[in-house]
Design an enzyme around this catalytic site. Structure first.
Site, short mmCIF file in Angstrom:
data_model
loop_
_atom_site.label_atom_id
_atom_site.label_comp_id
_atom_site.label_asym_id
_atom_site.label_seq_id
_atom_site.Cartn_x
_atom_site.Cartn_y
_atom_site.Cartn_z
N ILE A 166 -63.90 66.32 3.25
CA ILE A 166 -63.39 65.06 2.69
C ILE A 166 -63.59 65.00 1.18
CG2 ILE A 166 -63.48 62.53 2.79
CD1 ILE A 166 -62.48 63.65 5.40
N ASP B 10 -70.03 60.59 5.64
CA ASP B 10 -71.20 59.81 5.24
C ASP B 10 -72.45 60.14 6.06
OD1 ASP B 10 -69.72 58.60 3.31
OD2 ASP B 10 -69.55 56.65 4.29
N ARG C 277 -62.46 61.46 -7.24
CA ARG C 277 -62.01 60.45 -6.27
C ARG C 277 -60.79 59.76 -6.85
NH1 ARG C 277 -67.22 57.68 -3.51
NH2 ARG C 277 -65.67 57.12 -1.96
N PRO C 278 -59.61 60.38 -6.64
CA PRO C 278 -58.39 59.84 -7.24
C PRO C 278 -57.94 58.51 -6.61
CG PRO C 278 -57.91 61.78 -5.90
CD PRO C 278 -59.39 61.58 -5.85
N LYS D 213 -71.91 47.82 5.36
CA LYS D 213 -71.49 47.65 3.97
C LYS D 213 -69.99 47.91 3.83
CE LYS D 213 -71.86 51.39 1.15
NZ LYS D 213 -70.62 51.72 0.45
N ASN D 214 -69.51 48.98 4.48
CA ASN D 214 -68.10 49.35 4.29
C ASN D 214 -67.13 48.43 5.02
OD1 ASN D 214 -68.93 51.39 2.67
ND2 ASN D 214 -68.41 53.07 4.06
N CYS E 152 -67.24 60.88 -9.60
CA CYS E 152 -68.55 60.40 -9.18
C CYS E 152 -69.32 61.57 -8.61
CB CYS E 152 -68.44 59.24 -8.20
SG CYS E 152 -67.96 59.72 -6.56
N ARG F 290 -77.90 50.76 -2.65
CA ARG F 290 -76.47 50.43 -2.63
C ARG F 290 -75.98 50.19 -1.19
NH1 ARG F 290 -72.47 54.31 -5.32
NH2 ARG F 290 -71.22 52.69 -4.37
N ARG G 77 -67.06 52.17 -6.70
CA ARG G 77 -65.66 52.53 -6.64
C ARG G 77 -64.84 51.59 -5.75
NH1 ARG G 77 -61.78 56.80 -6.36
NH2 ARG G 77 -60.72 56.28 -4.45
N ASP H 37 -54.42 57.91 -6.62
CA ASP H 37 -52.96 58.07 -6.56
C ASP H 37 -52.33 57.46 -5.30
OD1 ASP H 37 -54.50 60.18 -5.36
OD2 ASP H 37 -52.64 61.27 -5.00
N LEU H 38 -53.05 57.52 -4.18
CA LEU H 38 -52.45 57.02 -2.93
C LEU H 38 -52.36 55.48 -2.95
CD1 LEU H 38 -54.33 59.41 -0.47
CD2 LEU H 38 -51.99 59.64 -1.30
C1 UD1 Z 1 -64.50 55.22 2.12
C2 UD1 Z 1 -65.93 54.81 2.30
C3 UD1 Z 1 -66.87 55.99 2.02
C4 UD1 Z 1 -66.48 57.20 2.89
C5 UD1 Z 1 -64.99 57.51 2.73
C6 UD1 Z 1 -64.52 58.59 3.68
C7 UD1 Z 1 -65.90 52.46 1.70
C8 UD1 Z 1 -66.30 51.40 0.74
N1 UD1 Z 1 -66.23 53.73 1.38
O1 UD1 Z 1 -64.33 55.61 0.75
O2 UD1 Z 1 -68.20 55.58 2.34
O3 UD1 Z 1 -67.23 58.32 2.48
O4 UD1 Z 1 -64.19 56.32 2.99
O5 UD1 Z 1 -64.76 58.23 4.98
O6 UD1 Z 1 -65.36 52.18 2.75
N2 UD1 Z 1 -58.01 60.23 -1.91
C9 UD1 Z 1 -56.97 60.64 -2.71
N3 UD1 Z 1 -56.23 59.69 -3.35
C10 UD1 Z 1 -56.49 58.36 -3.23
C11 UD1 Z 1 -57.55 57.94 -2.39
C12 UD1 Z 1 -58.29 58.91 -1.74
O7 UD1 Z 1 -56.72 61.84 -2.85
O8 UD1 Z 1 -55.76 57.55 -3.83
C13 UD1 Z 1 -58.84 61.25 -1.21
C14 UD1 Z 1 -60.31 61.21 -1.62
O9 UD1 Z 1 -60.53 61.93 -2.80
C15 UD1 Z 1 -60.96 61.84 -0.41
C16 UD1 Z 1 -60.10 61.34 0.75
O10 UD1 Z 1 -58.85 60.95 0.16
O11 UD1 Z 1 -60.87 63.24 -0.48
C17 UD1 Z 1 -60.66 60.20 1.53
O12 UD1 Z 1 -61.01 59.15 0.64
P1 UD1 Z 1 -60.97 57.63 1.09
O13 UD1 Z 1 -60.83 57.55 2.57
O14 UD1 Z 1 -59.97 56.91 0.26
O15 UD1 Z 1 -62.43 57.14 0.68
P2 UD1 Z 1 -62.86 55.73 0.13
O16 UD1 Z 1 -62.00 54.67 0.69
O17 UD1 Z 1 -63.05 55.83 -1.34
#
Ligand code: UD1
Length: 420
Positions: A329, A307, A123-124, A24-25, A118, A399, A94, A126-127
């Protein structure tokens, strides 16, 4: 509401072969990448799970036409009708935010709802936003939406403060069509990120350093269509490995990439589980009655995947001794613990740690799924609990798992779905 009923058995002995579905991812970013070109994209081994259909609904809203035949899919976005991803869809999934980069790069404008919180924590975004601003986009957050505009994105250096899977994917897609060179530093190196980049290269992108923490992307003016096979789902494979360890004579997993789940396999082996690599895409796992406790700490790839944390916790409820599970995470990813307590597990949560004391006999109870992987952990626990386990809000499972109860039933489990 759909519910799942599991007729559990502490002596359950699953047996047989199971084919692991596409990831899925990996499918979600590949679908988002279809927005980067007016040509047709063909994807094979696409898992038919709700998140994929949510992404297709979103792409259709934006102007895509698609066709699905079994697990093969063609999708084409000749023109973008609207650059807006509604709150309804972003709230449901998301990963909808992955359309932001492609829309901005090809259409010059994107309006994407802010995802909000969620079940697994804040789940920000900002990055993602900071990266697009560095590429020259103007971003305004108003009325719950991210409004981004840029006539022409321009390559630059972006160093992610923290590893982000979605952020790396979103920025890589945008940089592929930006003017000049982008250097992305501290990139996430999850296999799904590398797969997206390989797909982008097939579409005509110029990317060096795929699979490394620093990638150099030379922007090109246009990308074309491509054909791509989605990699096996390492989290589905991991979930079935744990089912095999908890409740089988032996099961064989086909269509897996063992290299993508080595950290999990190593931990399971340290716990006493026999896992044999039959060839490059087949694994055999045997049930293990004498599990040893293991501590794990989730981290980005190649570390222990967040996960798999909930499912591994269930395995440790059956180990003889105390295991410490540390989640680094996501800040609230322990919602499955209260449900596991209802089944008789002995687990105490303290900050980012769950202390699991085994071995606990589990007994069936009514439970509620709170998120995708939490619901998978309840299925695993239900299999070996005595009596009936009900899982409310089963839609969470759909999902990300393709036909999970069909697959487990084919191995000898007794699971049914019903509505109430
Ligand atoms: C993806 C996966 C999800 C998995 C996660 C971590 C998909 C569709 N989903 O989610 O299944 O659990 O990676 O391996 O591929 N963060 C920030 N700012 C941002 C973005 C992220 O602070 O702008 C933080 C998040 O809150 C979290 C960490 O970075 O603590 C990692 O998140 P991220 O790798 O971005 O997860 P997703 O891409 O949402």
């Amino acid at each position: 509401m759909e519910k799942i009923r599991i007729f559990g058995d502490p002596n359950l002995k699953l047996r047989g072969r199971i084919r692991i579905s596409g990831a899925k991812n990996a499918a979600l970013p590949a679908l988002a990448a279809s927005l980067l070109t007016r040509e047709k994209m063909r994807l094979r081994n696409v898992p038919l799970v709700t998140d994929v259909f949510t992404m297709l609904t979103l792409l259709k809203d934006l102007g895509a036409e698609y066709n699905i035949r079994k697990n093969s899919l063609s999708v084409q976005v000749k023109t973008i009708n609207s650059p807006e991803a509604s709150y309804k869809l972003v709230r449901a999934m998301r990963a909808s935010i992955l359309v932001l980069g492609p829309l901005l790069a090809r259409y010059g404008k994107a309006v994407v709802a802010l995802p909000g919180g969620c079940a697994i924590g804040s789940r920000p975004t900002d990055l993602h936003i900071g990266g697009f601003e560095k590429l020259g986009a103007t971003i305004v957050l108003e009325h719950g939406y991210i409004r981004a505009e840029a006539k022409q994105l321009t390559g630059t250096t972006i160093a992610f403060e923290k590893k982000t899977v979605g952020g790396t994917e979103n920025l890589a897609m945008a940089a592929a069509l930006a003017k000049g060179e982008s250097i992305l530093k501290n990139c996430a190196v999850e296999p799904e990120v590398s797969e997206l980049c390989k797909l982008l290269v097939k579409m005509g992108a110029r990317i060096d350093g795929i699979g490394e923490e620093t990638m150099r992307i030379q922007g090109v003016p246009e990308l074309g269509g491509a054909s791509h096979q989605i990699i096996p789902d390492r989290i589905e494979a991991g979930t079935f490995l744990i089912a095999g360890a908890l409740a089988s004579d032996e099961i064989v997993l086909t269509h897996v990439r063992p290299d993508n789940i080595m950290t999990l396999i190593d931990k399971m082996r340290s716990s006493g589980v026999e896992i044999e690599k039959i060839n490059n895409n087949t694994l055999r796992v045997k049930g293990c009655p004498d599990l040893k406790p293991q501590d794990i700490t989730t981290s980005s790839f190649p570390g222990f995947p967040t996960d798999m944390q909930a499912q591994f916790t269930v395995l440790m409820t059956q180990a003889d001794g105390t295991s410490i599970i540390t989640e680094t995470i996501f800040d609230r990813r322990f919602s499955h613990i209260n449900e596991l307590l209802r089944l008789g597990a002995s687990i105490e949560v303290s900050g980012d740690k769950a202390i699991v004391r085994g071995k606990s006999p589990l007994s069936g109870a009514e439970t509620t799924a709170t998120d995708l992987r939490a619901s998978a952990s309840l299925v695993l626990a239900g299999l070996i609990a005595s009596g009936e386990t009900i899982i409310n809000d089963a839609y969470h499972l759909d999902r990300g798992y393709e036909k999970i109860e069909e697959k487990l039933n084919a191995l000898g489990a007794h699971i049914e779905r019903f509505r109430e």
